[in-house]
Structures are given as C-alpha cells and as structure tokens.
Motif scaffolding. Structure first.
Motif, PDB file in Angstrom:
ATOM      1  N   ILE A  85       0.901  -1.162   0.067  1.00 60.39           N
ATOM      2  CA  ILE A  85      -0.075  -0.091  -0.103  1.00 60.39           C
ATOM      3  C   ILE A  85       1.080   1.234   0.121  1.00 60.39           C
ATOM      4  CG2 ILE A  85      -0.291   0.039   2.527  1.00 60.39           C
ATOM      5  CD1 ILE A  85      -3.070   1.105   2.216  1.00 60.39           C
ATOM      6  N   GLY A  86       0.483   2.246  -0.693  1.00 54.01           N
ATOM      7  CA  GLY A  86       1.290   3.532  -0.752  1.00 54.01           C
ATOM      8  C   GLY A  86       0.289   4.742  -1.321  1.00 54.01           C
ATOM      9  N   PRO A  87       0.954   5.803  -1.460  1.00 56.86           N
ATOM     10  CA  PRO A  87       0.204   6.959  -2.145  1.00 56.86           C
ATOM     11  C   PRO A  87       0.163   6.598  -3.561  1.00 56.86           C
ATOM     12  CG  PRO A  87       2.493   7.718  -1.139  1.00 56.86           C
ATOM     13  CD  PRO A  87       2.281   6.066  -0.773  1.00 56.86           C
ATOM     14  N   ARG A  88      -0.979   7.048  -4.115  1.00 57.95           N
ATOM     15  CA  ARG A  88      -1.208   6.927  -5.506  1.00 57.95           C
ATOM     16  C   ARG A  88      -0.190   8.036  -6.240  1.00 57.95           C
ATOM     17  NH1 ARG A  88      -7.142   6.938  -4.719  1.00 57.95           N
ATOM     18  NH2 ARG A  88      -6.942   8.790  -5.901  1.00 57.95           N
ATOM     19  N   ASP A  89       0.050   7.587  -7.608  1.00 57.98           N
ATOM     20  CA  ASP A  89       0.756   8.676  -8.375  1.00 57.98           C
ATOM     21  C   ASP A  89      -0.039  10.100  -8.494  1.00 57.98           C
ATOM     22  OD1 ASP A  89       2.763   6.978  -8.333  1.00 57.98           O
ATOM     23  OD2 ASP A  89       2.495   6.224 -10.427  1.00 57.98           O
ATOM     24  N   ASP A  90      -1.560  10.026  -8.364  1.00 62.29           N
ATOM     25  CA  ASP A  90      -2.280  11.325  -8.826  1.00 62.29           C
ATOM     26  C   ASP A  90      -2.120  12.124  -7.444  1.00 62.29           C
ATOM     27  OD1 ASP A  90      -3.889   9.729  -7.121  1.00 62.29           O
ATOM     28  OD2 ASP A  90      -5.560   9.502  -8.670  1.00 62.29           O
ATOM     29  N   GLY A  91      -1.774  11.795  -6.377  1.00 68.02           N
ATOM     30  CA  GLY A  91      -1.750  12.352  -5.253  1.00 68.02           C
ATOM     31  C   GLY A  91      -2.935  12.374  -4.478  1.00 68.02           C
ATOM     32  N   LYS A  92      -3.895  11.621  -4.707  1.00 66.71           N
ATOM     33  CA  LYS A  92      -5.461  11.757  -4.205  1.00 66.71           C
ATOM     34  C   LYS A  92      -5.794  10.607  -3.440  1.00 66.71           C
ATOM     35  CE  LYS A  92      -7.046  14.287  -8.376  1.00 66.71           C
ATOM     36  NZ  LYS A  92      -8.245  14.111  -9.306  1.00 66.71           N
ATOM     37  N   GLY A  93      -4.789   9.989  -2.820  1.00 69.69           N
ATOM     38  CA  GLY A  93      -5.095   8.978  -1.726  1.00 69.69           C
ATOM     39  C   GLY A  93      -4.040   7.793  -1.863  1.00 69.69           C
ATOM     40  N   PHE A  94      -4.591   6.716  -1.398  1.00 66.75           N
ATOM     41  CA  PHE A  94      -3.664   5.435  -1.547  1.00 66.75           C
ATOM     42  C   PHE A  94      -4.141   4.241  -2.550  1.00 66.75           C
ATOM     43  CE2 PHE A  94      -3.247   7.754   2.400  1.00 66.75           C
ATOM     44  CZ  PHE A  94      -2.004   7.700   2.541  1.00 66.75           C
ATOM     45  N   GLY A  95      -3.122   3.685  -2.850  1.00 75.35           N
ATOM     46  CA  GLY A  95      -3.429   2.433  -3.698  1.00 75.35           C
ATOM     47  C   GLY A  95      -2.749   1.298  -3.287  1.00 75.35           C
ATOM     48  N   LEU A  96      -3.171  -0.064  -4.058  1.00 74.96           N
ATOM     49  CA  LEU A  96      -2.653  -1.198  -3.781  1.00 74.96           C
ATOM     50  C   LEU A  96      -1.745  -1.863  -4.827  1.00 74.96           C
ATOM     51  CD1 LEU A  96      -5.665  -3.069  -2.053  1.00 74.96           C
ATOM     52  CD2 LEU A  96      -3.909  -1.852  -1.007  1.00 74.96           C
ATOM     53  N   ASP A  97      -0.774  -2.320  -4.517  1.00 74.92           N
ATOM     54  CA  ASP A  97       0.141  -3.252  -5.271  1.00 74.92           C
ATOM     55  C   ASP A  97       0.064  -4.578  -5.089  1.00 74.92           C
ATOM     56  OD1 ASP A  97       2.684  -2.943  -7.364  1.00 74.92           O
ATOM     57  OD2 ASP A  97       3.310  -4.404  -5.629  1.00 74.92           O
ATOM     58  N   VAL A  98      -0.251  -5.477  -5.991  1.00 72.72           N
ATOM     59  CA  VAL A  98      -0.448  -6.870  -5.855  1.00 72.72           C
ATOM     60  C   VAL A  98       0.207  -7.708  -6.701  1.00 72.72           C
ATOM     61  CG1 VAL A  98      -2.431  -8.250  -5.736  1.00 72.72           C
ATOM     62  CG2 VAL A  98      -3.009  -6.321  -4.878  1.00 72.72           C
ATOM     63  N   ALA A  99       0.845  -8.590  -6.247  1.00 74.01           N
ATOM     64  CA  ALA A  99       1.648  -9.716  -6.986  1.00 74.01           C
ATOM     65  C   ALA A  99       0.995 -11.112  -6.300  1.00 74.01           C
ATOM     66  CB  ALA A  99       3.122  -9.476  -6.837  1.00 74.01           C
ATOM     67  N   LEU A 100       0.771 -12.102  -7.198  1.00 75.32           N
ATOM     68  CA  LEU A 100       0.404 -13.501  -7.089  1.00 75.32           C
ATOM     69  C   LEU A 100       1.608 -14.399  -7.431  1.00 75.32           C
ATOM     70  CD1 LEU A 100      -3.157 -13.610  -7.907  1.00 75.32           C
ATOM     71  CD2 LEU A 100      -2.325 -12.957  -5.799  1.00 75.32           C
ATOM     72  N   ALA A 101       2.087 -15.080  -6.420  1.00 69.58           N
ATOM     73  CA  ALA A 101       3.045 -16.245  -6.753  1.00 69.58           C
ATOM     74  C   ALA A 101       2.459 -17.492  -6.660  1.00 69.58           C
ATOM     75  CB  ALA A 101       4.409 -16.180  -5.927  1.00 69.58           C
ATOM     76  N   VAL A 102       2.276 -18.080  -7.803  1.00 67.24           N
ATOM     77  CA  VAL A 102       1.500 -19.663  -7.948  1.00 67.24           C
ATOM     78  C   VAL A 102       2.445 -20.604  -7.787  1.00 67.24           C
ATOM     79  CG1 VAL A 102      -0.250 -20.735  -9.264  1.00 67.24           C
ATOM     80  CG2 VAL A 102      -0.243 -18.170  -8.867  1.00 67.24           C
ATOM     81  N   SER A 103       2.261 -21.677  -7.132  1.00 67.32           N
ATOM     82  CA  SER A 103       2.774 -22.837  -7.070  1.00 67.32           C
ATOM     83  C   SER A 103       2.048 -24.025  -7.452  1.00 67.32           C
ATOM     84  CB  SER A 103       3.565 -23.202  -5.752  1.00 67.32           C
ATOM     85  OG  SER A 103       4.316 -24.557  -5.848  1.00 67.32           O
ATOM     86  N   LEU A 104       2.275 -24.651  -8.664  1.00 70.33           N
ATOM     87  CA  LEU A 104       1.350 -25.908  -9.258  1.00 70.33           C
ATOM     88  C   LEU A 104       2.300 -27.077  -9.359  1.00 70.33           C
ATOM     89  CD1 LEU A 104      -0.708 -23.900 -11.924  1.00 70.33           C
ATOM     90  CD2 LEU A 104      -1.851 -25.024  -9.735  1.00 70.33           C
ATOM     91  N   PRO A 105       2.679 -27.826  -8.274  1.00 68.53           N
ATOM     92  CA  PRO A 105       3.478 -28.866  -8.241  1.00 68.53           C
ATOM     93  C   PRO A 105       2.791 -29.966  -9.141  1.00 68.53           C
ATOM     94  CG  PRO A 105       2.929 -28.384  -5.983  1.00 68.53           C
ATOM     95  CD  PRO A 105       2.103 -27.513  -7.103  1.00 68.53           C
ATOM     96  N   GLY A 106       3.810 -30.629 -10.113  1.00 66.95           N
ATOM     97  CA  GLY A 106       3.275 -31.621 -10.713  1.00 66.95           C
ATOM     98  C   GLY A 106       2.737 -31.328 -12.059  1.00 66.95           C
ATOM     99  N   ILE A 107       2.301 -29.913 -12.410  1.00 69.63           N
ATOM    100  CA  ILE A 107       1.698 -29.481 -13.633  1.00 69.63           C
ATOM    101  C   ILE A 107       2.748 -28.956 -14.411  1.00 69.63           C
ATOM    102  CG2 ILE A 107       0.013 -27.921 -14.478  1.00 69.63           C
ATOM    103  CD1 ILE A 107      -1.417 -30.087 -12.487  1.00 69.63           C
ATOM    104  N   GLU A 108       2.374 -29.556 -15.833  1.00 67.81           N
ATOM    105  CA  GLU A 108       3.241 -29.128 -16.995  1.00 67.81           C
ATOM    106  C   GLU A 108       3.075 -27.362 -17.415  1.00 67.81           C
ATOM    107  OE1 GLU A 108       2.269 -28.348 -20.471  1.00 67.81           O
ATOM    108  OE2 GLU A 108       4.293 -28.010 -20.922  1.00 67.81           O
ATOM    109  N   ALA A 109       4.152 -26.972 -17.493  1.00 64.33           N
ATOM    110  CA  ALA A 109       4.095 -25.301 -17.695  1.00 64.33           C
ATOM    111  C   ALA A 109       3.193 -24.867 -18.392  1.00 64.33           C
ATOM    112  CB  ALA A 109       5.469 -24.958 -18.123  1.00 64.33           C
ATOM    113  N   ALA A 110       2.881 -25.488 -19.705  1.00 61.09           N
ATOM    114  CA  ALA A 110       1.941 -24.861 -20.557  1.00 61.09           C
ATOM    115  C   ALA A 110       0.408 -24.901 -19.841  1.00 61.09           C
ATOM    116  CB  ALA A 110       1.804 -25.429 -21.891  1.00 61.09           C
ATOM    117  N   THR A 111       0.191 -26.106 -19.300  1.00 58.22           N
ATOM    118  CA  THR A 111      -1.154 -26.432 -18.641  1.00 58.22           C
ATOM    119  C   THR A 111      -1.298 -25.415 -17.549  1.00 58.22           C
ATOM    120  OG1 THR A 111      -1.009 -28.740 -19.331  1.00 58.22           O
ATOM    121  CG2 THR A 111      -2.401 -28.260 -17.661  1.00 58.22           C
ATOM    122  N   ALA A 112      -0.196 -25.356 -16.705  1.00 59.19           N
ATOM    123  CA  ALA A 112      -0.247 -24.394 -15.642  1.00 59.19           C
ATOM    124  C   ALA A 112      -0.559 -23.059 -15.944  1.00 59.19           C
ATOM    125  CB  ALA A 112       1.251 -24.274 -14.914  1.00 59.19           C
TER     126      ALA A 112
END
Length: 140
Positions: A85-112
């Motif tokens: 969380i941090g200040p938005r670039d427009d200076g009008k409030g706060f925004g979120l930054d989100v990243a998802l790291a997914v682990s799919l053991p045993g699943i082939e890369a293209a299918t994943a």
C-alpha cells in the motif's frame, strides 16, 4: 447475478481496532504497521486480510478451471499474495500493489499457464481489481 453466499463483517476503531464477522467465526485485532505510522502492535491489518483472501480465492478459481480441464491440482498447490500500500501517483489517496506467486506442483508449464490465466478471469478478487490495478502473476 444470482448471489450464492453473503456474509457481513464489521470493523470498529479503524486500523487500530477490531473486526469480526456476523457469525463470530472471524474475530481479529487490527493494528497499524510501523511503516504506516503505527506502533506495530500485535494484530493484523487490511492488507494482510486482503492477501489471505485473494490467495485462497485464487486457489479456488484454479481448482474450478483445472476441473474443467480434467486436471487435478496437488494438495500442496499454493498462492502467495504480496500486497503493498502506498500513495497513488495522482496524489489523491492510497492504492494497492498486488503480486501473486503461484505454485502448481506436478503440472506441466503450458497447462499451469492455462489454469492460471483462466483463474485470473474466474476469480472474483481478480475481477474486482481488474480495472483498478495490474496484478502481477508468476508461476513458480
């Protein structure tokens, strides 16, 4: 839209208060992290709750997509959501930054990749954030 489930939660006191669900299954103490000017007391915060909810929901979406493809996901399939969380670039409030790291053991890369891309369409958290922020997704 046909609503399948509804819940309610109430927060009191803001970032240094409490939150609970109407059925009593969720009861948390909230505290503001030091990085946001708080004292870092024991408790959780909205960003942690969002990260936990998004992670769990995204796994549910992956299970849905995988089932359509007749692929079974391993029990140790996981999603780690990093939420900033941090200040938005427009200076009008706060925004979120989100990243998802997914682990799919045993699943082939293209299918994943197909499962993750499909889940990003199906997941209601992804849908809610789609026009507001770019969620970065990696597959480990």
């Amino acid at each position: 839209m046909s609503i399948l489930y509804t819940t309610k939660a109430t927060a009191t006191g803001g970032r240094d208060g409490t939150a609970s669900s109407e059925d009593g299954r969720l009861k948390v103490t909230l505290s503001t992290p030091k990085e946001l000017g708080g004292n870092g007391a024991e408790g959780t915060n909205p960003e942690q709750l969002f990260a936990a909810g998004y992670s769990a929901c995204f796994i549910g979406a992956m299970k849905f997509v995988a089932a359509q493809k007749k692929v079974k996901l391993a029990d140790d399939t996981s999603v780690t959501a990093t939420v900033g969380i941090g200040p938005r670039d427009d200076g009008k409030g706060f925004g979120l930054d989100v990243a998802l790291a997914v682990s799919l053991p045993g699943i082939e890369a293209a299918t994943a990749r197909e499962i993750v891309d499909g889940a990003h369409i199906v997941c209601p958290y992804s849908e809610a954030t789609r026009s507001n922020l770019k969620v970065r997704i990696s597959i480990n």
